[in-house]
Enzyme design. Structure first.
Site, PDB file in Angstrom:
ATOM      1  N   LYS A  85      14.810  17.111 -44.613  1.00 23.37           N
ATOM      2  CA  LYS A  85      15.103  16.946 -43.092  1.00 23.37           C
ATOM      3  C   LYS A  85      15.674  15.448 -43.260  1.00 23.37           C
ATOM      4  O   LYS A  85      16.762  15.601 -42.962  1.00 23.37           O
ATOM      5  CB  LYS A  85      13.609  16.480 -42.587  1.00 23.37           C
ATOM      6  CG  LYS A  85      12.453  17.569 -42.841  1.00 23.37           C
ATOM      7  CD  LYS A  85      12.692  18.998 -42.289  1.00 23.37           C
ATOM      8  CE  LYS A  85      11.300  19.761 -42.480  1.00 23.37           C
ATOM      9  NZ  LYS A  85      11.894  21.117 -41.682  1.00 23.37           N
ATOM     10  N   ASP A 102       1.438  14.097 -43.465  1.00 17.60           N
ATOM     11  CA  ASP A 102       2.745  14.957 -43.792  1.00 17.60           C
ATOM     12  C   ASP A 102       3.729  14.358 -42.654  1.00 17.60           C
ATOM     13  O   ASP A 102       3.622  14.406 -41.656  1.00 17.60           O
ATOM     14  CB  ASP A 102       2.385  16.381 -43.387  1.00 17.60           C
ATOM     15  CG  ASP A 102       3.651  17.301 -43.402  1.00 17.60           C
ATOM     16  OD1 ASP A 102       4.759  16.829 -43.724  1.00 17.60           O
ATOM     17  OD2 ASP A 102       3.642  18.448 -43.022  1.00 17.60           O
ATOM     18  N   TRP A 143       2.390  23.354 -38.624  1.00 16.75           N
ATOM     19  CA  TRP A 143       2.249  22.971 -39.695  1.00 16.75           C
ATOM     20  C   TRP A 143       0.966  22.275 -40.038  1.00 16.75           C
ATOM     21  O   TRP A 143       0.490  22.518 -41.340  1.00 16.75           O
ATOM     22  CB  TRP A 143       3.819  21.916 -40.270  1.00 16.75           C
ATOM     23  CG  TRP A 143       4.983  22.887 -40.145  1.00 16.75           C
ATOM     24  CD1 TRP A 143       5.874  22.278 -39.183  1.00 16.75           C
ATOM     25  CD2 TRP A 143       5.291  23.677 -41.114  1.00 16.75           C
ATOM     26  NE1 TRP A 143       6.768  23.145 -39.568  1.00 16.75           N
ATOM     27  CE2 TRP A 143       6.678  24.026 -40.764  1.00 16.75           C
ATOM     28  CE3 TRP A 143       4.723  24.111 -42.039  1.00 16.75           C
ATOM     29  CZ2 TRP A 143       7.194  25.088 -41.408  1.00 16.75           C
ATOM     30  CZ3 TRP A 143       5.368  25.283 -42.857  1.00 16.75           C
ATOM     31  CH2 TRP A 143       6.513  25.589 -42.538  1.00 16.75           C
TER      32      TRP A 143
END
Length: 371
Positions: free
Chosen positions: A199, A175, A106
């Site tokens: 999440k 992030d 990511w």
């Protein structure tokens, strides 16, 4: 309508969209046809109504409370997911160069996107496999960078920072899509924090952004209005039609976290849940193997292989888990194997069920050979 409490009991270990708190889902079910005193569904509610203004204001207030967000920060509910923010970050605050800590897929994707808008300095040497967080003494930070970017928890590879990187005064961007609200941290150390909801926060479709006021007013001319932090902050995330239902649910999840001990309580649960799984891995004499170095192991996403990647055994493990109601344990397609995601909504009891299944599977395949 079927009551959720009557549904077949399964455990969702998916990496996202992930399990939501049962208590929250029950409340949504009860309110879905008529929200509050509106006599209409939250799905039909105008984003310009006072009722929704209260929804978004209450969500922001609860978040500020549980994270102790200072007054000089704005909390935004944006769209585009983490991928949208990969572009939004450089377009809002990049001026020339930026440092990127690449510790998994990511952060690598974020750096690739940022390179469209300026020069990206790779703080760490390129690697073929992500298994650790190199010691900060080896980092190649640029003193002139606009910001330093990192991913606090790499969902695919199961790598998590257990500390906040020191940037020597350079604005820090994180992030936190897969570990926000799982532990307390000092918000004041960050310039921008963002997190996709799916999440630990709520359903997919909304992205939380926490941005320090001095980062506003810097957007590039090419920055789309929908990704402009300043415009969204000035209009309290209501410049255009926001994801009304998702923000409503996010607010309920914030309340649930507060009710269950806040981020301190979530941290305690995360330690207990992840320890149950890591203890089985570490005690299996190599039958189970986690590829991540212990000091970088994630408490949210635990990747593992069986007998160094025996795919037939892993298929058997996954099939048996599904038959027992444990869902979405297959590893990410890019790395294979098995991955257990233990987000806030996963209970200690559910983690224990998985740990017990892992012990049973180990005994089935190892006890015979040990005799």
């Amino acid at each position: 309508m079927t009551d959720l409490s009557q549904s077949h009991k399964v455990i969702n270990f998916g990496a996202g969209p992930a399990k939501l708190p049962h208590e929250v889902l029950k409340k949504v079910q009860e309110e879905l046809l008529a929200y509050g005193n509106t006599q209409i569904s939250i799905l039909e509610l105008s984003h310009r109504s006072n009722d929704f203004k209260k929804v978004i204001d209450d969500a922001q207030a609860t978040l500020r409370d549980i994270l102790n967000i200072p007054d000089n920060y704005k909390t935004l509910f944006m769209q585009g997911g983490g991928t949208g923010l990969f572009a939004a970050i450089p377009m809002n605050i990049m001026n020339g160069t930026a440092d990127y800590l690449i510790t998994g897929s990511w952060s690598a994707k974020a750096a690739k996107e940022a390179a469209k808008y300026g020069k990206v300095n790779m703080v760490l040497p390129k690697v073929t496999k992500y298994t650790e967080i190199p010691d900060p003494s080896t980092w190649n930070l640029d003193a002139n960078a606009s910001y330093v970017y990192y991913c606090a928890n790499e969902t695919v590879h199961g790598i998590e920072f257990d500390y906040i990187p020191e940037t020597n005064g350079i604005p820090l961007v994180a992030d936190m899509s897969s570990n926000i609200l799982t532990k307390p941290f000092d918000v004041s150390k960050f310039a921008v924090i963002f997190a996709g909801a799916q999440k630990n926060i709520g359903p997919a479709g909304v992205t939380l952004v926490i941005v320090r006021n001095d980062m506003l007013g810097r957007a590039m001319d090419i920055c789309p209005t929908i990704l402009n932090f300043t415009i969204m902050a000035n209009d309290n995330s209501l410049h255009n039609t926001p994801p009304v239902f998702q923000i409503y649910m996010v607010g309920l999840v914030f309340e649930w976290i507060k009710k269950n001990g806040g981020v301190e309580g979530m941290q305690n649960f995360a330690r207990k849940k992840s320890s149950k799984i890591y203890d089985v891995i570490d005690g299996s004499k190599g039958f189970y193997m986690c590829p991540i170095k212990p000091d970088a192991r994630s408490k949210m996403n635990i990747p593992l292989r069986i007998r160094n990647g025996d795919e037939e055994l892993e298929k058997e493990f996954l099939s048996g888990a599904t038959a027992r109601g444990m869902l979405q344990l297959k590893g990410h397609r890019s790395v294979g194997g098995i991955r257990a995601s233990l987000y806030n909504a996963v209970t200690e009891e559910e983690a224990e069920i998985l740990a017990n299944y892992m012990k049973w599977f180990y005994n089935k395949h190892c006890k015979k050979t040990e005799k």
